[in-house]
Design an enzyme around this catalytic site. Structure first.
Site, short mmCIF file in Angstrom:
data_model
loop_
_atom_site.label_atom_id
_atom_site.label_comp_id
_atom_site.label_asym_id
_atom_site.label_seq_id
_atom_site.Cartn_x
_atom_site.Cartn_y
_atom_site.Cartn_z
N TYR A 68 41.47 44.08 37.63
CA TYR A 68 42.51 43.36 36.82
C TYR A 68 43.23 42.31 37.03
O TYR A 68 44.58 42.31 37.36
CB TYR A 68 43.75 44.36 36.97
CG TYR A 68 42.52 46.28 35.93
CD1 TYR A 68 41.10 46.04 35.45
CD2 TYR A 68 43.51 47.00 36.53
CE1 TYR A 68 40.60 47.11 35.37
CE2 TYR A 68 42.31 48.36 36.01
CZ TYR A 68 41.75 48.21 35.31
OH TYR A 68 40.18 49.89 35.37
N GLY A 69 42.38 41.02 36.97
CA GLY A 69 43.51 39.85 37.40
C GLY A 69 44.07 40.07 38.75
O GLY A 69 43.80 40.51 39.51
#
Length: 268
Positions: A68-69
């Site tokens: 998720y970055g």
């Protein structure tokens, strides 16, 4: 409205989850996502306020992942001093860098990933860790060391519960045999993994639901309130511990919780 009266067990782990969890992909990544419209990442103050709102509404579960970055990196400082208020679910197996996903299910990478998540999140344990499948569920379970490694880390006290975020019926059921829970796609449009929910109910395992609103696409449908219809379908499933819904919009979060409480009140 509060979800606190409706907390649900995660199988036989002893963990009690709010029936809605807050997905945090939208605070860390806006590339390569499947939402119907684009969005800008919120600033720290907006995320801080969203977390406070979620807590006030009775949400105790945060879902994050290395894929998720910058989600984990951002959550760590924002949750400082609040660790006991939250159950944190993260993942291993998938990385997202330079706009591309890659996968590594080796023992070495699994250990590295967990150590990195602990550091990023500023904690010495994770409540739940799921394997982020690339779709080859059975090959991951049968031919890699990711699950045995997670079981070792659980035995060492770094993880409280392990599970599998898969994409197939067979993989979900197989993962529950040694794991505590599974994350399953289940919504108004996709119910092909119903058998995983049924297996979990019969064997006292937990189920987390992903894509409950089909990444926002069910909200584009006409007719009955799609959020209400989705929650009525999902929350009546006896094995469902929590529904992970990602949002960065306070109004959406409030509507989701209000709707879930109304559905849960009718079911109780």
């Amino acid at each position: 409205m509060s979800l606190k009266p409706y907390y649900r067990a995660l199988g036989n782990t002893g963990l009690k989850l709010s029936p809605l969890g807050l997905g945090t992909v939208k605070i860390g990544r806006n590339q390569g996502v499947k939402y119907p419209t684009g969005f800008e990442l919120p600033d720290d103050n907006a995320v801080r306020n969203l977390l406070a709102q979620a807590h006030d509404l009775g949400i105790n579960l945060l879902d994050t992942a290395p894929a998720y970055g910058k989600s984990e990196e951002r959550l760590g400082p924002l949750l400082k001093g609040q660790r006991e208020q939250w159950l944190i679910c993260s993942k291993v197996g998938e990385e997202f860098t330079d706009g591309q996903s890659s996968f590594d299910f080796s023992a070495a990478h699994t250990r590295y990933s967990i150590e990195r998540s602990l550091k990023r999140l500023g904690t010495d344990y994770l409540d739940m860790v799921l394997v982020h499948s690339d779709g080859n569920d059975m090959a991951i379970l049968e031919q890699t060391d990711v699950y045995p490694t997670l079981l070792e880390l659980k035995a060492a006290g770094l993880i409280r519960a392990i599970g599998f975020s898969g994409k197939t019926l067979a993989g979900g059921i197989a993962a529950l045999q040694d794991g505590d829970c599974a994350m399953v796609t289940f919504n108004l449009n996709e119910q092909g993994e119903q058998g995983v929910l049924d297996y979990a109910a019969a064997h006292h395992k937990g189920i987390l639901i992903k894509k409950a609103l089909a990444s926002g696409h069910v909200c584009l449908q006409d007719g009955q309130d799609p959020v209400q219809a989705s929650f009525e379908l999902i929350l009546r499933q006896p094995s469902v511990s929590s529904v992970i819904v990602g949002t960065i919009t306070p109004a959406h979060l409030s509507h989701n919780v209000t709707t879930a409480c109304q559905v849960l009140a009718r079911l109780s």
